[in-house]
Write a protein that holds these residues in place. Sequence first.
Motif, PDB file in Angstrom:
ATOM      1  N   ARG A  82       6.750  -7.738   7.722  1.00 50.56           N
ATOM      2  CA  ARG A  82       6.037  -6.557   7.284  1.00 50.56           C
ATOM      3  C   ARG A  82       6.950  -5.359   7.476  1.00 50.56           C
ATOM      4  O   ARG A  82       7.832  -5.383   8.344  1.00 50.56           O
ATOM      5  N   ARG A 122       3.590   7.384   2.631  1.00 52.72           N
ATOM      6  CA  ARG A 122       3.646   6.163   3.429  1.00 52.72           C
ATOM      7  C   ARG A 122       3.659   4.954   2.512  1.00 52.72           C
ATOM      8  O   ARG A 122       2.904   4.888   1.549  1.00 52.72           O
ATOM      9  N   ASP A 154       3.553   0.703   2.790  1.00 52.07           N
ATOM     10  CA  ASP A 154       3.297  -0.389   3.719  1.00 52.07           C
ATOM     11  C   ASP A 154       3.449  -1.695   2.943  1.00 52.07           C
ATOM     12  O   ASP A 154       2.705  -1.954   2.004  1.00 52.07           O
ATOM     13  N   SER A 212       0.877  -1.164   0.000  1.00 49.60           N
ATOM     14  CA  SER A 212       0.000   0.000   0.000  1.00 49.60           C
ATOM     15  C   SER A 212       0.911   1.208   0.000  1.00 49.60           C
ATOM     16  O   SER A 212       1.720   1.389   0.907  1.00 49.60           O
ATOM     17  N   ALA A 213       0.795   2.026  -1.050  1.00 51.38           N
ATOM     18  CA  ALA A 213       1.771   3.104  -1.184  1.00 51.38           C
ATOM     19  C   ALA A 213       1.098   4.429  -1.464  1.00 51.38           C
ATOM     20  O   ALA A 213       0.111   4.504  -2.198  1.00 51.38           O
ATOM     21  N   SER A 214       1.600   5.472  -0.822  1.00 48.71           N
ATOM     22  CA  SER A 214       1.238   6.830  -1.203  1.00 48.71           C
ATOM     23  C   SER A 214       2.508   7.634  -1.053  1.00 48.71           C
ATOM     24  O   SER A 214       3.548   7.086  -0.669  1.00 48.71           O
ATOM     25  N   ASP A 256      -4.045   1.400   8.675  1.00 51.86           N
ATOM     26  CA  ASP A 256      -3.119   1.933   7.687  1.00 51.86           C
ATOM     27  C   ASP A 256      -3.708   3.262   7.254  1.00 51.86           C
ATOM     28  O   ASP A 256      -4.763   3.301   6.624  1.00 51.86           O
ATOM     29  N   MET A 257      -3.058   4.365   7.640  1.00 51.32           N
ATOM     30  CA  MET A 257      -3.646   5.681   7.378  1.00 51.32           C
ATOM     31  C   MET A 257      -3.839   5.933   5.891  1.00 51.32           C
ATOM     32  O   MET A 257      -4.664   6.752   5.507  1.00 51.32           O
ATOM     33  N   ASN A 258      -3.105   5.219   5.052  1.00 49.98           N
ATOM     34  CA  ASN A 258      -3.295   5.369   3.599  1.00 49.98           C
ATOM     35  C   ASN A 258      -4.695   4.990   3.173  1.00 49.98           C
ATOM     36  O   ASN A 258      -5.179   5.434   2.140  1.00 49.98           O
ATOM     37  N   GLN A 259      -5.317   4.112   3.959  1.00 57.05           N
ATOM     38  CA  GLN A 259      -6.631   3.626   3.559  1.00 57.05           C
ATOM     39  C   GLN A 259      -7.761   4.472   4.117  1.00 57.05           C
ATOM     40  O   GLN A 259      -8.913   4.213   3.862  1.00 57.05           O
TER      41      GLN A 259
END
Lengths: 449, 270, 270, 291, 279
Positions: A176, A167, A169, A162-164, E202-205
């Motif tokens: 992890r 952040r 993940d 999960s990428a932005s 997960d703050m991205n979500q």
Amino acid sequence: MTATADTIPAADMKQTATALIARKRLIAFAAPAVILAYFVYLFFAFDILGLVDRARMDNARILVADSYSYKTHITHDNRNGGLNFAIEGEAKGTYPEGMRPEFVEPIGEDAVRVTLKKGEMAEIDGPTLRYSLPDYGTVTVTVEGRDIILDTPDGQVPDWISASSARVDITGEGGRAVVTRARTEVFHYSFGWELFWFTLDSPFYGKSFGELAGLALSGDRVMPDKSNLAAIVSDVWNNQMWRHKDVLWAIFETILMAFLGTMGAAMIALPLAFLAAQNFTRFMSVRFAVRRFFDFVRGVDGLIWTIILSRAFGPGPLTGALAILITDTGSFGKMFSEALENVDDKQIEGVSCTGAKPMQRYRFGVIPQVTPVFLSQILYYLESNTRSATVIGAITGGGIGLLLTQAIITQKDWEEVTYYIMLVILMVIAMDWFSGWLRGKLIGRGQAH
Amino acid sequence: MLDVQSLTKRFGDKKAVDSASFSVEKPAMIGIIGRSGAGKSTLLRMMNRLSDASEGSITFDGQDVTHLRGKDRRAWQSRCAMIFQQFNLVPRMDVVSNVLHGTLNRRSTLATMFNLYPASDIHQAINILDRLGIAEQAPKRAEALSGGQQQRVAIARALMQDPDIILADEPIASLDPMNAQIVMDALRRIHEEDGRMVICNLHTLDTARRYCDRVIGMRDGRIVFDGSPEQLTTGVARDIYGAGADFSEAATSTAIETLDRQSNAQRVPA
Amino acid sequence: MLDVQSLTKRFGDKKAVDSASFSVEKPAMIGIIGRSGAGKSTLLRMMNRLSDASEGSITFDGQDVTHLRGKDRRAWQSRCAMIFQQFNLVPRMDVVSNVLHGTLNRRSTLATMFNLYPASDIHQAINILDRLGIAEQAPKRAEALSGGQQQRVAIARALMQDPDIILADEPIASLDPMNAQIVMDALRRIHEEDGRMVICNLHTLDTARRYCDRVIGMRDGRIVFDGSPEQLTTGVARDIYGAGADFSEAATSTAIETLDRQSNAQRVPA
Amino acid sequence: MTDSTLGESLGVQRTAEIQDAYLAMARTKRMYGGIMLVIFVALMASGFILADDRNAGGFWDGILNVFDFPGEVLKEAGEKITLLPALMVKFFPSLIETINIAAASTLIGGLMAIVLSLLSTRGLARFPALIGVFRRMMDILRAIPEIVIALVLIFILGGGPVPAMIAIALHTAGALGKLFSEVNENASLKPLEGLESTGASWTQRMILGVVPQVAPNWLSYALMRFEINIRASAILGFVGSGGIGYDLKNAFSWGQGRYDEVAAIFILLFLTIVFFDQLSSHYRNKLVGKA
Amino acid sequence: QEITEFRIGILGGENAQDRMTSNECFRAKTEELLGVPTKVFTPADYDGVIQGLLGGSIDMAWLGASAYAKAYLTDPEAVEPVLVKVNTDGSYGYHSIGFARKDSGIASLEDMQGKVFAFGDPNSTSGYLIPSIEIPAEVGGTMESGDYFGEVKFVGGHEQTIVAVNNGDVDAGVTWADGIGEWEDGYNSGALRKASDAGLVDMNQLVEIWRSKPIPEGPIVLRKALPERVKLDMVALTASLKTQDPDCAYNFMAGEALGVMPINHDAYISIIEARKSKM
Ligand SMILES: Nc1ncnc2c1ncn2[C@@H]1O[C@H](COP(=O)(O)OP(=O)(O)OP(=O)(O)O)[C@@H](O)[C@H]1O
Ligand SMILES: Nc1ncnc2c1ncn2[C@@H]1O[C@H](COP(=O)(O)OP(=O)(O)OP(=O)(O)O)[C@@H](O)[C@H]1O
Ligand SMILES: [Mg+2]
Ligand SMILES: [Mg+2]
């Protein structure tokens, strides 16, 4: 086959019997049908379909995994630099300077290699994280100023990353990693309840049972001020991670609530029960009043008593004990007065015909008859109140109930939850066994409840 | 010494005992007979003051005990022991404790609450049990004893009261013939040796004839016969029992000899 | 057709049945006698496979049934009906349902749960009850019936199984002489009319003599006699019952004539 | 009193022995009784002192204020008494949900209990070797407080009535299972043997042979459990699982201003509990044929 | 007038054990200073602490603004606010943050029409009081279930709200954050930050869909009936904590803060009015 009687009644009987079986068949179908219909109604009333959607099986997996394993956080501070290893990421689980977990291997200044499960490996090298998976390749994440740059072998972002821009993940099979501007963290999962006996700051950490036994027996003191055995016990007892001391106190508080509540209720209910029993109280109005009182305190329920009492007494075991006491005064009062109404008058008459005084009449005519019944009920309640005390503790703030519900609500310390649940089960089973044993001792087997 | 005058007990409209009168000059063994429902138990219960009389009076040694209340009533009860058909012991307590209940009236409430009896009382209780032949049972629970033994414990409790009168309400009705004999013998000998008055409800004629000095017959609450056992002819018995000409004494007999035959017969098919 | 070879049953150290062997060539009515504890019930229970044999074998029509399990065992049980001393009916259920239980093995569990018995079965059940003279009782609860009627319901259940063998474990021991005769008559007739094999444990000699074609005597788990009723002399009987010279048949007799006297005697003390 | 004896007297010697033995026994008993009493009193007293000490507020200070809080509630409820009926109607659906949770969990738990109890009763068990396993299973099911299972399930299933229902059902299975197997133990094995001899399968034997014998007692216990489960379901609502307990909790914790709601919910809950209490004891007495 | 013991109430948000641990140093300092046994209590919810203060069984607590209002409205003579926490940027306020799952497509309150909305604890300022006043004004509806939102419910607390939204049990919820720093970190402090740090979400979500006006930080209160000397001592101790023992201050204030400053009842009048309007 020859018929012995005339066949006319037999023919009639065939009809009767067929009808009978048909009726039974109808009942046999009707009962399950009614239940089924009710379940269908519930299916919609409880929105089971929606529930199936909402059910989070990954949460279940986390829960189960977390309950028997622990994770170690390997954290790099991306702002100020510096590495830090901490079990469950908690301050009290942090490895002291110079100590590191065996799966962490320094590969340079501010750089470590973490060996994860399933052949995965993570390298923290300053602001760069390299996470390699055996049949995928290496993912590189770098913090550069205000941006986080993700680089995968094929340029795609797979769904387990999960990428932005702020952040990244990575959830691998065997570990992890999370990278934010503030820090890079790698999570290493291991089996067991780490630090259960000793925390990292204890000199006994990491020693095998044999070594500990040896130390306990040896005269060379690890800590100058106390013997090794005392030091070992004290380190376990004061373990900051699992807090055995507080947990055992909590268990004790729970049992205390149940004990005080049950016994107190029995002591109050006993005289009142005489007032509610038809054969001991002539006055209808008194009987009626006492019975309604029993119904009331029982009906209001321990939960509500708990809330009402917590204003007056504040949080703590006393409040819980009093709540149990009040509710059970009602239950005991009702049961005791029923038992009193069933006493055998012959014995009372036998005692009173000698010219015994009223108190003596109760003491010898009534008490011996009802003691076994009362005792067995009291002990039965003592056991079941241990469980109630757990629940009440969750509301009044006392005992193992509070620890347990709080640990569940926080939703991350599932190993603690597991630990508490196991303790609660052991506690209740022990009380069950104890009350059965006492019942056997006091009133003899075969007379149980 | 005992004088019962027009004693009546009403339950609603029904007179269970209907102006019963009799008087006893000196300690005697008196049997009260009558069929079920005749009012025998009710009469005894009034005499012990377990229940109140509706009318009439009971006088003992010049004292009118009919209307005693509270302490006085209890004092009277302690002088007038009672034995029941169902023994009415406390089954979960041991035999000696049951016997010691006979002293409750003269001991303080507080001490007895904690089962604290003087050693002398305990010794006497065991002596009485010994006299009745059941001293060996002393530490057992009453419920562990046979019926005959339990009834002897009840007699021991009565003796423990050191009473002037012993009232016995069908003491042998729940016992087998062997035990019945032991219990009746015991009552008779208590009367003879201690000189206590014994008034005993009995179901059966022959027991009354055999053990009593005087027999009172009741029917429908009234006393219809009062005389010596010899005066109790079959004709009189028919009257008391309200039976027709087919009345046979054997049918209500509990004598060992008569029953032996029957109990043998009973044993065959078992 | 039935062949029992060295059948043995051990309970701990004790041999309840000790290498019993016998074989039956064609359907017969066989009585097994022996005193209490001789092993009669145990033998029958092994044959029905209610309990497992420790050693030996039971063969029926060439099939070894000694070690059948699960479905096969149940199939065998359905061919080999059993009647018990205590009837072993479901007391709270009606008579027809109890009889229909004889068909359980050939119906699915689900069907029986919902009482889905075919009408033909129900009719047959009534026919069988009628044959045993208790069709009128069909809708009553089993517990409401007298002992003799209940035993006939049990026989009806056995017949409903349409079995090759009927095993009866002291079918008349709980019955009064009148009912005992009815039940034994019924079993005999079933044997004669349907040609089924009937093996019947009996307490008493005269019943065995009167109803059976062949008598097997057991003592201490072993078969000590196997022959025709005529061969069963008093000497042999003494042997089987292990009695001394004072052995009298009357003492174990259940014949109506002998018992009538006793049951009269019983009535006296009641 | 003369010394003559009425039965076979034992002689002075033996009687004295019995007297001494009895006195000794009485003394020992009294001593044990005394010790037990002292222990009990000491436990109660020290327990009370300890609980008082570990509590935020002390007993003696608090006892004077017990009525403060109910007083506040009653005062406000009294002022707004006209609103109560409407509020009771408003919360009625929640009450139904609470009752539904209790009913469903009693049903499901009861069915599980039937199976477990049959599997763990000697003489009936399908797998006699596993009786111990099933018994321990029931012990554990009984030992876990509902609240624990409910909270864990909320994590997986989200809020709503289902976690509560499952939690109570599991506990019910354990609690009823134990009671049921006590009932089963008293069932006669004769009918079962009769059925077995016809070649009936285990299920058939249970349904046709055991159930008719034990059903009334099962039902009576299940009714009692239903009554208990209504309370349990209200409590679980309180810790976040739907039903009337949830409304009660919110009204309660908001406090002043919503005490009329508290009163309304409280009346509903109280009436329901009393209603089912009476109903179940009525039918229970009927079922087990108590006079 | 003397006291025999001193009792501190700590609000929820963490494992009960962790709360005890975090405040152990403060407890020890208090005990040393006052010379009486000092105990820390961790009731299960806001109301537990409030009831303790009202009933006189808790002497000191750190309340939310709304919780203080409740205590004040129930009994104005029960407690008095003495100190308030000051954020690292010098402000002493925070925000109520409305948030939803990113993949639900909800980006603002408009998207929430007919959806399920979650409050935390009824006594929470940011988790209930403020949003329950500001949100209806913005959307032009009420907070009744079925009016603007499909359903409005209480899930019990900040942690539960975050988990419920993350799990999809509810479509959106409100919780607190200081609103400073990065969304992806869960801001600098607040419930979201804690949850994110703990790996719970997960703050991205997640996505922010609403933010309230600044809410005044809740006060540290003392029971009015305490002796003056005790009050002064406790104020002094708390105020100097940051300088005396920064670690302890960090634990006591659940994160970085500049320190505390004195405050009085007047700062909360608007909150009290807000709460009154909901009565
Ligand atoms: N408590 C009571 N209430 C109403 N009627 C009573 C009561 N006690 C006794 N009776 C009635 O009074 C009558 C006399 O009863 P009592 O018990 O004295 O007879 P009894 O001669 O002792 O008979 P039994 O041989 O059955 O003991 C009976 O008709 C009985 O029904
Ligand atoms: N389940 C068992 N466990 C142990 N011993 C048993 C068991 N069943 C039977 N026995 C013993 O096996 C022996 C034979 O018993 P069985 O019941 O077969 O005798 P029986 O001839 O049927 O006697 P009865 O006339 O009393 O029914 C007896 O000694 C009995 O005690
Ligand atoms: Mg009588
Ligand atoms: Mg047998």
